[in-house]
Design a protein around this motif. Sequence first.
Motif: not given
Length: 328
Positions: A140-142, A176-180, A246-248, A293-294
């Motif tokens: 998560t973001e935390e 942002t942290r974009a997953f694969n 977080l994005i995915g 990604f909620d």
Amino acid sequence: MGKQKRVLITGITGFVGSHLADCLLKKTNYKIFGLKRVNSSLRNISHIVEKITLINGELIDQTSLINLFRISKPDYIYHLAALSWVAPSWNMPGAYMQVNAIGTINLFEAIRIAGLKPRILISCTPEEYGDVSKEQIPLTEETILAPVNLYAASKAAQDAVCLAYHASYGFEVIRTRAFNHEGPRRDILGALASFAYQIARIERGMQEPIIRVGNLEAKRNFTDVRDMVEAYCLAMEKGISGELYLIGSNQIFTIKVCLEMLISLSPIREKIRYKVDAERIRLTELRLLIGKFDKFEKLTKWKPKIPLQQTLKSILDYWREFIDNKRY
């Protein structure tokens, strides 16, 4: 129609940058500028090069960035330019830190010198979390950062730079942290692109029917790049300055499953085998990078649309075309 918005994409000639430019060109009222290195290949943007304004520059060269903002004067900046492959980072750690972290400082200082106040989207990476345990999943973001490779360390430093400029100067930065994310145009340094490239070569009789692979047990969220750039646009529009998202997708597979899905798309799938190549194994491996990604989905209502099977087919077709046209 209101005033035309000016958009700058750093890294526009790259995999994600080129797809983002495609996405923005479908929308109205944008004038698009792109920062490119002098010797960058234009193959990813050859189909849109007449529709955008390219400006030569380097993140490690302050003068070029001052010139970039003198010309572009952007309302929005998508900062995607980076050294982004993990494996080379162990052999050139200084370069990764210089481009990814110091380069972002240079970019931000050039913005201050120009007296501009754009909204800025930064794309970071879940690699920053390191080799997490099953108990830490989903990320998560935390979740605490614990990078175990030099690429991830440089991106964690970039993230810290963004927080500092937001706090010190009031920069509007959406992190942002974009997953694969995968799709056509990714270079063959990427695992799925490498597999598809090798399959295309095997189909054309250019390689023995053995795919060279690295670690196949890593498990990831997979999103199509065309869905991801739509998410970036929504993050720019709706994101809260200083916040991290977080994005995915919820498409979770091992690299091995992805490889086998790619092979299944080949008409000669029965002949193709794969073999682990020791040179493709990293010094440190990240077994699990699975996110939640909620926060982003609640803010933007974004949902990915493209299934992994379709993404994989588009990657394989891309490399077939490249080989058939002797472009790679």
